[in-house]
Design a protein around this motif. Structure first.
Motif, mmCIF file in Angstrom:
data_model
loop_
_atom_site.group_PDB
_atom_site.id
_atom_site.type_symbol
_atom_site.label_atom_id
_atom_site.label_comp_id
_atom_site.label_asym_id
_atom_site.label_seq_id
_atom_site.Cartn_x
_atom_site.Cartn_y
_atom_site.Cartn_z
ATOM 1 N N VAL A 45 7.598 53.158 36.831
ATOM 2 C CA VAL A 45 7.202 53.396 35.440
ATOM 3 C C VAL A 45 8.435 53.527 34.552
ATOM 4 O O VAL A 45 8.504 52.942 33.461
ATOM 5 N N GLY A 46 9.431 54.280 35.015
ATOM 6 C CA GLY A 46 10.621 54.499 34.213
ATOM 7 C C GLY A 46 11.397 53.233 33.947
ATOM 8 O O GLY A 46 11.815 52.966 32.809
ATOM 9 N N ILE A 47 11.605 52.412 34.969
ATOM 10 C CA ILE A 47 12.387 51.196 34.762
ATOM 11 C C ILE A 47 11.626 50.195 33.910
ATOM 12 O O ILE A 47 12.225 49.437 33.135
ATOM 13 N N ALA A 48 10.292 50.191 34.009
ATOM 14 C CA ALA A 48 9.502 49.304 33.159
ATOM 15 C C ALA A 48 9.636 49.699 31.690
ATOM 16 O O ALA A 48 9.828 48.844 30.813
ATOM 17 N N ILE A 49 9.539 50.989 31.416
ATOM 18 C CA ILE A 49 9.677 51.458 30.031
ATOM 19 C C ILE A 49 11.074 51.174 29.509
ATOM 20 O O ILE A 49 11.250 50.700 28.375
ATOM 21 N N LEU A 50 12.092 51.428 30.327
ATOM 22 C CA LEU A 50 13.471 51.215 29.895
ATOM 23 C C LEU A 50 13.729 49.747 29.570
ATOM 24 O O LEU A 50 14.306 49.421 28.523
ATOM 25 N N VAL A 51 13.303 48.858 30.446
ATOM 26 C CA VAL A 51 13.554 47.431 30.241
ATOM 27 C C VAL A 51 12.807 46.916 29.018
ATOM 28 O O VAL A 51 13.370 46.193 28.179
ATOM 29 N N LEU A 52 11.528 47.269 28.898
ATOM 30 C CA LEU A 52 10.748 46.788 27.758
ATOM 31 C C LEU A 52 11.262 47.368 26.448
ATOM 32 O O LEU A 52 11.292 46.677 25.423
ATOM 33 N N ALA A 53 11.674 48.630 26.460
ATOM 34 C CA ALA A 53 12.224 49.230 25.244
ATOM 35 C C ALA A 53 13.523 48.535 24.839
ATOM 36 O O ALA A 53 13.762 48.263 23.655
ATOM 37 N N GLY A 54 14.377 48.237 25.826
ATOM 38 C CA GLY A 54 15.608 47.524 25.517
ATOM 39 C C GLY A 54 15.340 46.151 24.936
ATOM 40 O O GLY A 54 15.993 45.728 23.969
ATOM 41 N N GLY A 55 14.374 45.434 25.507
ATOM 42 C CA GLY A 55 14.024 44.126 24.963
ATOM 43 C C GLY A 55 13.452 44.223 23.567
ATOM 44 O O GLY A 55 13.733 43.370 22.702
ATOM 45 N N TYR A 56 12.652 45.257 23.326
ATOM 46 C CA TYR A 56 12.059 45.430 21.994
ATOM 47 C C TYR A 56 13.140 45.670 20.941
ATOM 48 O O TYR A 56 13.137 45.053 19.869
ATOM 49 N N GLY A 136 11.116 46.106 38.358
ATOM 50 C CA GLY A 136 11.907 45.875 37.158
ATOM 51 C C GLY A 136 12.104 44.402 36.869
ATOM 52 O O GLY A 136 11.993 43.953 35.715
ATOM 53 N N LEU A 137 12.391 43.610 37.901
ATOM 54 C CA LEU A 137 12.541 42.160 37.709
ATOM 55 C C LEU A 137 11.221 41.525 37.297
ATOM 56 O O LEU A 137 11.202 40.579 36.492
ATOM 57 N N LEU A 138 10.111 42.036 37.842
ATOM 58 C CA LEU A 138 8.799 41.530 37.433
ATOM 59 C C LEU A 138 8.556 41.801 35.953
ATOM 60 O O LEU A 138 8.043 40.942 35.228
ATOM 61 N N VAL A 139 8.940 42.979 35.488
ATOM 62 C CA VAL A 139 8.781 43.320 34.073
ATOM 63 C C VAL A 139 9.595 42.360 33.209
ATOM 64 O O VAL A 139 9.106 41.852 32.188
ATOM 65 N N ILE A 140 10.835 42.097 33.593
ATOM 66 C CA ILE A 140 11.674 41.172 32.817
ATOM 67 C C ILE A 140 11.032 39.789 32.763
ATOM 68 O O ILE A 140 10.955 39.161 31.696
ATOM 69 N N ALA A 141 10.558 39.308 33.911
ATOM 70 C CA ALA A 141 9.934 37.983 33.952
ATOM 71 C C ALA A 141 8.679 37.935 33.087
ATOM 72 O O ALA A 141 8.489 36.998 32.295
ATOM 73 N N MET A 142 7.817 38.939 33.223
ATOM 74 C CA MET A 142 6.576 38.940 32.446
ATOM 75 C C MET A 142 6.850 39.102 30.950
ATOM 76 O O MET A 142 6.165 38.516 30.117
ATOM 77 N N ASP A 143 7.868 39.870 30.606
ATOM 78 C CA ASP A 143 8.231 40.044 29.203
ATOM 79 C C ASP A 143 8.628 38.708 28.580
ATOM 80 O O ASP A 143 8.195 38.368 27.471
ATOM 81 N N HIS A 144 9.413 37.935 29.277
ATOM 82 C CA HIS A 144 9.878 36.667 28.702
ATOM 83 C C HIS A 144 8.800 35.591 28.752
ATOM 84 O O HIS A 144 8.751 34.736 27.870
ATOM 85 N N VAL A 145 7.943 35.630 29.757
ATOM 86 C CA VAL A 145 6.853 34.647 29.795
ATOM 87 C C VAL A 145 5.837 34.936 28.697
ATOM 88 O O VAL A 145 5.398 34.030 27.982
ATOM 89 N N ALA A 146 5.461 36.215 28.548
ATOM 90 C CA ALA A 146 4.403 36.567 27.593
ATOM 91 C C ALA A 146 4.918 36.693 26.170
ATOM 92 O O ALA A 146 4.223 36.311 25.221
ATOM 93 N N VAL A 147 6.114 37.242 25.968
ATOM 94 C CA VAL A 147 6.608 37.533 24.620
ATOM 95 C C VAL A 147 7.515 36.426 24.102
ATOM 96 O O VAL A 147 7.324 35.919 22.999
ATOM 97 N N THR A 148 8.504 36.029 24.907
ATOM 98 C CA THR A 148 9.441 35.015 24.439
ATOM 99 C C THR A 148 8.825 33.625 24.461
ATOM 100 O O THR A 148 8.843 32.910 23.460
ATOM 101 N N ALA A 149 8.287 33.229 25.623
ATOM 102 C CA ALA A 149 7.724 31.888 25.754
ATOM 103 C C ALA A 149 6.310 31.780 25.211
ATOM 104 O O ALA A 149 5.793 30.674 25.054
ATOM 105 N N ARG A 150 5.682 32.923 24.930
ATOM 106 C CA ARG A 150 4.312 32.939 24.399
ATOM 107 C C ARG A 150 3.341 32.178 25.305
ATOM 108 O O ARG A 150 2.570 31.335 24.860
ATOM 109 N N MET A 151 3.395 32.488 26.595
ATOM 110 C CA MET A 151 2.477 31.877 27.559
ATOM 111 C C MET A 151 1.756 32.985 28.319
ATOM 112 O O MET A 151 2.058 33.268 29.480
ATOM 113 N N PRO A 152 0.809 33.653 27.668
ATOM 114 C CA PRO A 152 0.150 34.801 28.312
ATOM 115 C C PRO A 152 -0.650 34.425 29.552
ATOM 116 O O PRO A 152 -0.735 35.205 30.496
#
Length: 753
Positions: A45-56, A136-152
């Motif tokens: 939970v902590g690493i997911a929040i940290l990574v997503l917050a940093g990306g935001y 944590g790596l899964l969060v990074i991948a999902m963040d870029h697929v869903a948010v950056t690439a816009r492929m939900p």
């Protein structure tokens, strides 16, 4: 989509990031069935929040996609180092060479625990590191697929794969609440991404990769998905279990038979599954035989093969000496959850009725098998005959079988064979006959010097049934049924007695249900069992039970004993005897020994360098600003000495940081006009433009050296003053010029006009 264009970058949406976070977390819920909950949950939970917050934050500062990725990967690295490698890291958060060297060691240890451990796994630091790091790596991948690439939809497919992995590894009943939470998170991700896409669409210009569609276009697929989820929750539990017809592949580990004797993984299951029910008119419920293994090559036992004939042609009656009593019984078996080509039957079976499908039998071992049918969902009745020799009769019979080499062969290292034989002779002592010798072996294995353990063979590296594994087991004296059975059979063969191994199920536990005045016993998956048999002339194959704390040891009564001779089939397990797959002292949670108890220090996640983690995150966030300051000061020093290229590069980068990017093919003079329109004073702009034009186009270069640093500073200060606070913040802490090509040579070869 061009990430060099700030207008093309996706607008960060807190709601979208929340749905990504929920999607990742709910996709990992099935992992709780495989791994014991602990500190790793908070780490995920902590690493997911940290990574997503940093990306935001990076996106709010208009960082390009690769800039966002760098920020997230950097935060992931710092967090993983602080949590799991603080002792070897620089300042507790910066990976050192020693930290990097320990990574493959930890990964190998974690993979070994996954491969050999018993689910639910106790989480030590290596496994916790792997889980948290992968999350944590899964969060990074999902963040870029869903948010950056816009492929939900692609992100949802990835999360579904993650959700299914633990369910495939450890089959179990569906968790409706967990599945509903995951499905709801996936639907929310799809809906929020669609709404975000619509809100961020610029009039007259579609976002790259998005088709024009009316607002609310996600309603139809969302409705369909909702109906599918409800159908899955309601209908799936009512579907019949697969029959596996037409296939010989073992479909469900632990609810089948593994003839390779690699039963450790089957016994180390996270939860028991009812396999079948059994009732019999015998004095005690029988063991259920499935596979017989007579061939031993020194490293493995192999299941018997050979010619077989259709089961409907009948089985041969049991043949014994005329003076040996044979009792006949019937057993009714109802298969609940068992997919296998081998049929569980009591032995020696003489008749099987009620089976559907095509079944055949090996006459020499009475194994019932099918290559096209399955026992799943079937109920059948087996007639079986049990020889009842007296103690005097079996003592007078020789353990031998004429013409069967494979039940006597003992290949392998001659020294190891000699060691096993010497030990067998020592254990047998002054036993005067083959039966008493085997009983001495059985009593020795079931004595206090041996213990039943599913974990010790894994921990000590002898989880097998070969000669080397058996010698290790005889030295460690800790293992489970495979080790006891294989060691007994090998020791019997070393004494020139024909021995084999049978794999099947223990008789199960008595229930409150009675049918035809017979008690119904329930057999569960953890009662998968292996035991040895030895052949006696005139009597047949006699089973023994060497496994410590399981079953009832084989014994026969003297002819003069009241009540008749004792049988070779074992009775119900004593109430205080553990089932197969359960350690003998499992009732006492505090009675774990050194081989099974997890290292308390190893199971704790290192969370001490919190201060270092905070400092590292802060350093990572200010690193771009620090680097930009260093670059600016270097250029200003050069500009002070008349370097027009350095001055122009700094002016261009300062403007780029504030969102005023030089266009492709734009001349310095044209860009100077845009700078003045943005609020830069005319005099210093004209001075810098003239200097770069002279440096780029004049035949002799600049006419004279001049201090251009003051002009650069004046332009930069004016541009920052004319911008808003958000732009100034982004220019300071996430300077866009760091992620673009240097403008040093932009004026070369261009017309000044």
């Amino acid at each position: 989509m061009s990430w060099s264009d700030p207008a093309a970058r996706p607008t960060p949406s807190a709601a979208l990031l929340v749905t990504v976070f929920l999607g990742v977390c709910t996709s990992l819920l099935p992992l709780l069935r495989v791994v014991e909950p602990g500190g790793w949950v908070g780490g995920v939970v902590g690493i997911a929040i940290l990574v997503l917050a940093g990306g935001y934050v990076a996106r709010r500062l208009r960082a390009p996609a690769y800039g966002v990725a760098l920020v997230e990967v950097g935060l992931w690295t710092v967090a993983m180092t602080a949590l799991f490698s603080g002792g070897t890291a620089i300042l507790g958060v910066i990976p050192s060479l020693e930290t990097l060297r320990m990574v493959p060691v930890s990964v190998d240890a974690a993979l070994g625990q996954i491969r050999d451990g018993a689910a639910p796994l106790d989480v030590g630091q290596p496994l916790a590191m792997m889980i948290v790091g992968a999350a944590g790596l899964l969060v990074i991948a999902m963040d870029h697929v869903a948010v950056t690439a816009r492929m939900p939809m692609l992100a949802i497919v990835g999360l579904v794969a993650v959700y299914l992995i633990p369910s495939i590894a450890v089959p179990s009943a569906i968790d409706p609440l967990g599945f509903a939470a995951f499905a709801g998170s996936a639907l929310a991700l799809l809906a929020v991404e669609t709404a975000t896409r619509e809100r961020s669409r610029v009039p007259g210009r579609a976002v790259s990769g998005a088709s024009e569609r009316p607002r609310g276009s996600a309603a139809a697929p969302s409705a369909i998905a909702t109906v599918a989820i409800l159908a899955a929750l309601v209908v799936t539990p009512a579907l019949p279990a697969p029959t596996g017809a037409g296939s010989t592949v073992v479909a469900v580990r632990g609810n089948s038979i593994d003839p390779s004797l690699e039963l450790g993984q089957d016994l180390r299951r996270p939860q028991e599954v009812d396999v079948l029910t059994l009732r019999s008119d015998a004095p005690a419920p029988p063991y259920l035989r499935a596979v017989t293994l007579s061939t031993f090559d020194g490293a493995h036992w192999e299941a018997d093969r050979g010619s077989r004939r259709p089961l409907d042609q009948g089985l041969q009656p049991v043949t014994t000496r005329a003076d040996v009593e044979v009792d006949e019984y019937t057993a009714t078996i109802d298969i609940l959850n068992f997919v296998s080509p081998w049929l569980p039957v009591p032995g020696p079976a003489t008749e099987v009725e009620g089976l559907d499908g095509e079944w055949s039998v090996y006459d020499y071992n009475r194994t019932v098998i099918s290559r096209s049918s399955s026992p799943q969902g079937q109920d059948y009745e087996v007639t079986y005959e049990v020889p009842r020799p007296t103690l005097e009769q079996i003592r007078g019979s020789e353990a031998w079988i004429e013409g069967s080499r494979r039940t006597l062969a003992l290949p392998g290292d001659d020294d190891l064979v000699a060691q096993v034989r010497q030990l067998a002779v020592e254990v047998a002592g002054d036993a005067g006959n083959d039966y008493d010798t085997l009983v001495a072996l059985q009593r020795w294995f079931r004595g206090t010097s041996f213990e039943y353990s599913l974990s010790a063979p894994v921990a000590d590296g002898f989880d097998g049934s070969g000669l080397e594994a058996v010698t290790d087991f005889l030295e460690e004296r800790s293992g489970y049924c495979v080790h006891f059975a294989s060691a007994f059979a090998i020791m019997a063969r070393s004494l020139e007695m024909p021995a084999r191994i049978v794999v099947g199920y223990l008789p199960g536990a008595a229930s409150d249900e009675r049918v035809d005045d017979q008690t119904v016993h329930t057999v569960v998956s953890s009662q998968l069992h292996a035991w040895p048999e030895v052949h006696f002339e005139g009597i047949g194959w006699v089973p023994f039970e060497p496994t410590n704390s399981l079953g009832v040891p084989t014994g026969f009564a003297a002819a003069s004993t009241s009540g008749g001779p004792a049988g070779t089939d074992t009775g119900p397990l004593p109430e205080n005897a553990p089932q197969e797959g359960e350690a003998p002292d499992a009732q006492d949670p505090g009675a774990l020994d050194e081989t099974t108890a997890p290292d308390a220090a190893a199971t704790r996640v290192n969370t001490t360098p919190v201060v270092g983690l905070v400092a590292a995150v802060a350093a990572l966030l200010i690193a771009p600003a620090l680097f930009r300051v260093i670059r600016r000061r270097s250029r200003l020093r050069a500009a002070a000495e008349g370097d027009a290229a350095a001055a122009w590069a700094e002016v261009s980068d300062s403007a780029t940081d504030l969102g005023i990017r030089p266009g492709t093919g734009e001349t310095p003079r044209a860009f100077g006009v845009r700078l003045r329109d943005a609020g830069a004073p005319e005099a210093p702009v004209s001075r810098i433009v003239a200097a770069i034009e002279r440096a780029s186009y004049a035949a002799g270069g600049p006419a004279e050296e001049e201090d251009l640093a003051a002009a650069v500073e004046e332009i930069r200060a004016a541009l920052r003053e004319s911008g808003d606070s958000r732009g100034r913040f982004a220019a300071t802490f996430a300077p866009a010029s760091l992620f673009t090509a240097s403008p040093r040579a932009r004026g070369a070869g261009r017309s000044a006009g």
